[in-house]
Design a protein around this motif. Structure first.
Motif: not given
Length: 374
Positions: A15-20, A166-173, A175-176, A198-201
């Motif tokens: 999940p975003l954001p990463p440590q920058l 798909v399942a992981e994508m839905k959860e990540a969306l 969070e996005w 993140h959208f591209e990923a």
């Protein structure tokens, strides 16, 4: 990475954001991009006729963003099609570009009553994919099957990149979307860069992901008030440096190299904003020059701004813009041709098509700055 039951590995981003690490190079790049973007946004606020620049910018972006995905339609093809004339380019290619214009203009209008969200993303995708290649790929709906990115003939096992199942994508969306709604937690250009990567990923659609992802950059900056008008587009920069674009996106996934991606993105914003400012100056100067040249021709001045929305003219368009009769419209077109503003491009006696060549060139090929690329 996750190993699927089908035996291939898929990438699931954290999940975003990463440590920058806000290194000196990143801070300088952010400062330069911010300054260029602010200058462009300020220009958008003082334009005497914002539509004069918005129309050509939107159409140029539509052509370039679609070209990254393999379409062959040129800016001239799109403008001739909008003028109601046939082109030699395949109709599907022209329709894909037209859909991009529709989706972008729809998104800008929709922001007045709906924030950037998964709902709006779906609405954009539906308009982008309507009636073109990929229309079978459930327009407006997030994918319900695995996709992958690779050369023709590749499979999830052999493809260089496999997005989340798909399942992981839905959860990540989900969070996005939460990240998309965060405000005041980081510089907005940094958030925009992270949002796009993140959208591209996630690659949440079966087709059209790249175009939607590029649309989101402009819409994000408009929603946050960083752009007063839709004048900034990164597609030309991405197309010029496409190998670097894909390299930096992949490096985030394989090595967590956020620094490289952010520097690429911020340099793209600076380059694109500076280029848009120069193009705006060229178009404004050209408009004033044309107004002076045509001031003595009755009914000509109302056509000048219309030339910058679409430099192609047929008699019917003149009739619609000025209210004159068809014979008067044809006479007016001949006068603009004699004045050197228009050129007839068909050579036919009937069905004539005229173009303002100087305007088309300024729209398609903004002047180069030899120092613009570092």
């Amino acid at each position: 990475m996750v190993k699927t039951a089908q035996g291939y590995a898929a990438f699931v981003p954290a999940p975003l954001p990463p440590q920058l690490d806000y290194s000196e190079a990143l801070v300088l790049a952010l400062s330069a991009a911010d300054a260029a973007l602010s200058e462009l946004s300020g220009l958008g606020r003082v334009l005497p006729n914002p539509r004069l620049l918005i129309a050509p910018y939107v159409r140029r972006e539509a052509v370039l963003s679609s070209r990254i995905e393999g379409t062959q339609a040129s800016l001239s093809d799109l403008l001739v099609d909008e003028a109601g004339q046939p082109t030699e380019t395949p109709a599907d290619d022209v329709q894909e570009v037209r859909n991009y214009v529709v989706a972008l203009e729809y998104g800008i209008e929709r922001l007045t009553d709906l924030p950037l969200s998964l709902r709006l993303v779906g609405e954009l995708h539906a308009r982008l994919m309507a009636g073109v290649r990929g229309q079978h790929a459930t327009p407006g709906e997030f994918r319900r099957s695995q996709n992958w990115i690779g050369p023709p003939g590749s499979t999830p096992v052999t493809a260089p990149y496999v997005p989340p199942p798909v399942a992981e994508m839905k959860e990540a969306l989900g969070e996005w979307e939460k990240f998309l709604h965060q405000r005041g937690t980081m510089p907005e250009l940094i958030q925009c860069a992270l949002m796009h990567e993140h959208f591209e990923a996630l690659h949440p659609f079966l087709d059209g992901n790249g175009r939607v992802g590029r649309l989101l950059i402009t819409l994000f900056l408009i929603e946050r008030g960083r752009l007063s008008q839709p004048l900034l587009y990164l597609s030309e920069f991405i197309e010029r440096y496409k190998a670097d674009y894909y390299f930096h996106l992949q490096a985030v996934r394989t090595h967590g190299d956020w620094q490289g991606w952010l520097l690429y993105f911020l340099n793209g914003v600076r380059w694109s904003a500076s280029r848009a400012i120069r193009q705006a100056s060229q178009l404004i100067d050209l408009r004033e020059s044309m107004r002076q040249r045509l001031a003595a021709i009755p009914k000509a001045l109302p056509l000048v701004d219309a030339l910058f929305e679409n430099p192609y003219f047929v008699p019917l368009r003149v009739v619609q813009l000025t209210g004159v009769s068809d014979p008067t419209a044809r006479t007016l077109l001949r006068k603009l041709t004699a004045a050197g503003v228009l050129r007839e491009v068909t050579g036919r006696q009937w069905g004539k098509l005229y173009v303002a060549q100087d305007v088309l060139k300024a729209m398609a090929e903004p002047g180069e700055d030899p120092n613009e690329i570092e």
